[in-house]
Write a protein that holds these residues in place. Structure first.
Motif, short mmCIF file in Angstrom:
data_model
loop_
_atom_site.label_atom_id
_atom_site.label_comp_id
_atom_site.label_asym_id
_atom_site.label_seq_id
_atom_site.Cartn_x
_atom_site.Cartn_y
_atom_site.Cartn_z
N UNK A 156 29.64 59.06 4.56
CA UNK A 156 29.17 58.16 5.62
C UNK A 156 29.43 58.81 6.98
N UNK A 157 28.40 58.99 7.79
CA UNK A 157 28.59 59.66 9.09
C UNK A 157 29.24 58.72 10.10
N UNK A 158 29.97 59.31 11.02
CA UNK A 158 30.58 58.53 12.09
C UNK A 158 29.57 58.36 13.22
N UNK A 159 29.38 57.15 13.68
CA UNK A 159 28.45 56.89 14.78
C UNK A 159 29.03 57.44 16.08
N UNK A 160 28.21 58.05 16.91
CA UNK A 160 28.71 58.55 18.20
C UNK A 160 29.07 57.40 19.14
N UNK A 210 20.33 43.98 0.18
CA UNK A 210 20.33 44.02 1.65
C UNK A 210 21.50 44.83 2.20
N UNK A 211 22.46 45.21 1.37
CA UNK A 211 23.52 46.09 1.87
C UNK A 211 23.00 47.51 2.07
N UNK A 212 21.77 47.77 1.65
CA UNK A 212 21.12 49.07 1.88
C UNK A 212 20.08 48.98 2.99
N UNK A 213 20.23 47.99 3.85
CA UNK A 213 19.35 47.84 5.01
C UNK A 213 20.26 47.79 6.25
N UNK A 214 19.97 48.64 7.25
CA UNK A 214 20.84 48.74 8.42
C UNK A 214 20.04 48.68 9.71
N UNK A 215 20.68 48.17 10.74
CA UNK A 215 20.16 48.19 12.10
C UNK A 215 21.07 49.07 12.93
N UNK A 216 20.48 49.94 13.75
CA UNK A 216 21.25 50.76 14.67
C UNK A 216 21.00 50.25 16.08
N UNK A 217 22.07 50.16 16.86
CA UNK A 217 21.95 49.69 18.24
C UNK A 217 22.73 50.61 19.16
N UNK A 218 22.36 50.58 20.44
CA UNK A 218 23.06 51.38 21.44
C UNK A 218 23.48 50.47 22.59
N UNK A 219 24.49 50.93 23.34
CA UNK A 219 24.99 50.13 24.45
C UNK A 219 23.91 49.84 25.49
N UNK A 220 23.04 50.82 25.72
CA UNK A 220 22.06 50.64 26.79
C UNK A 220 20.76 49.99 26.35
N UNK A 221 20.40 50.11 25.05
CA UNK A 221 19.11 49.61 24.58
C UNK A 221 19.21 48.40 23.66
N UNK A 222 20.39 48.12 23.15
CA UNK A 222 20.49 47.08 22.14
C UNK A 222 19.95 47.58 20.81
N UNK A 223 19.41 46.69 19.99
CA UNK A 223 18.86 47.08 18.69
C UNK A 223 17.72 48.06 18.89
N UNK A 224 17.84 49.23 18.26
CA UNK A 224 16.91 50.32 18.56
C UNK A 224 16.20 50.88 17.33
N UNK A 225 16.64 50.54 16.12
CA UNK A 225 16.00 51.09 14.95
C UNK A 225 16.59 50.49 13.68
N UNK A 226 16.00 50.86 12.56
CA UNK A 226 16.44 50.30 11.27
C UNK A 226 16.12 51.29 10.16
N UNK A 227 16.77 51.09 9.04
CA UNK A 227 16.43 51.78 7.79
C UNK A 227 16.49 50.77 6.66
N UNK A 255 18.37 60.27 12.29
CA UNK A 255 19.21 61.13 11.46
C UNK A 255 20.49 60.43 11.03
N UNK A 256 21.07 59.66 11.95
CA UNK A 256 22.29 58.91 11.61
C UNK A 256 22.02 57.93 10.48
N UNK A 257 20.90 57.22 10.55
CA UNK A 257 20.56 56.27 9.49
C UNK A 257 20.25 56.99 8.18
#
Length: 308
Positions: A156-160, A210-227, A255-257
């Motif tokens: 599991x990668x560490x989120x920046x 659904x444990x294999x579905x993720x949302x990625x968010x950033x401090x400046x943009x909020x929710x920004x992507x999914x897998x 890439x993180x997802x």
């Protein structure tokens, strides 16, 4: 004995699955069609099996299968067709019936013509000469990619800093994934907007972990992507969709997802993961997948016909 043609029923799913796996063995070297996938297709919202499905039998042998569905509520209509190589006459008859039904469906939607799409392996069991003779042409190519997994390497990668990843156990997050899907794929070829209830069926949510579905968010943009991935394919773990909103692209979120999905599948004992990609995708997805070790397993063409 002449061919017999009739609509499909949900109880035909095992026979259809067997046929599709025979086609898989010829086209890609092994069976990769699961029963639950066929069942979900037969239960597609808005598909009337009496009018939108076809089975062709040669005695007791199922030799061809076709299914039609409409997501555009306009002129765009999709069909699937599978046939054993020795039964091209059956395929030709079915294709004619499917084109006629596609035009009828489009006109029910208020359109004057039907723009019909069919996805086929680049070396299909269907004689593509039948398609070309009826005015069909290839308009797009997709690659099905795969990659081996190793639990010691795929961790599991560490989120920046400033980036977070969460799963979608809550209904609100599942609806958010739908919104992100619609927004990130809006400019893609052949995208059809879907309401949440229809999209939930499209992804066969009843069988989705659904444990294999993720949302990625950033401090400046909020929710920004999914897998969105699924672990119910016998052949391999499968990444069904990966999307990042345009303002967030190029920041490593995809890439993180991806790496998170690799790790999740490896931890579940999977040895292979796969996904599909449009070869003309302009978001950089093919390059992303190449950098992460995904290679081409086989290719699929989108064929198009205009029926009026």
């Amino acid at each position: 004995m002449p061919y017999s043609l009739r609509p499909a029923a949900l109880t035909d799913a095992p026979a259809i699955t067997e046929l599709l796996n025979k086609v898989d063995e010829i086209e890609i070297g092994g069976p990769e069609t699961d029963l639950h996938t066929v069942q979900a297709d037969l239960k597609h919202p808005g598909t009337d099996l009496e009018r939108d499905s076809w089975l062709t039998w040669d005695g007791d042998l199922l030799v061809a299968y076709g299914l039609l569905w409409d997501e555009s509520e306009g002129e765009r209509v999709d069909i699937d067709q599978y046939v054993l190589p020795a039964h091209q006459e059956a395929a030709a008859r079915m294709l004619e019936a499917m084109e006629a039904r596609a035009l009828e469906k489009a006109r029910e939607n208020g359109a004057e013509r039907a723009v019909v799409h069919l996805h086929l392996n680049v070396a299909p069991t269907l004689d593509t000469g039948l398609l070309r003779a009826r005015g069909w042409r290839v308009v797009r190519r997709y690659h099905v990619l795969h990659r081996p997994l190793d639990p010691t390497r795929d961790q599991v990668p560490e989120a920046p800093a400033g980036v977070r990843v969460r799963d979608c156990a809550a209904e609100a997050d599942r609806r958010r994934v739908h919104e992100l899907y619609q927004a990130s794929f809006a400019d893609h070829f052949d995208f059809q907007p879907r309401a949440y209830e229809d999209w939930v069926h499209d992804i066969d949510a009843e069988g989705l972990d659904w444990s294999l579905v993720w949302i990625v968010s950033t401090d400046d943009l909020g929710d920004a992507g999914f897998l969105l991935a699924r672990n119910d394919r016998e052949a391999m773990g499968w990444i069904r969709s990966l999307g990042v909103l345009p303002p967030a692209r190029g920041r490593g979120l995809g890439g993180l997802l991806l790496r998170r999905a690799f790790a999740a599948f490896a931890a579940r004992g999977r040895d292979t993961v796969g996904l599909g990609v449009d070869t003309e995708n302009t978001t950089g997805a093919p390059r992303l997948y190449d950098r992460h070790g995904l290679t081409v397993r086989y290719a699929v063409d989108t064929w198009e016909a205009v029926v009026n």
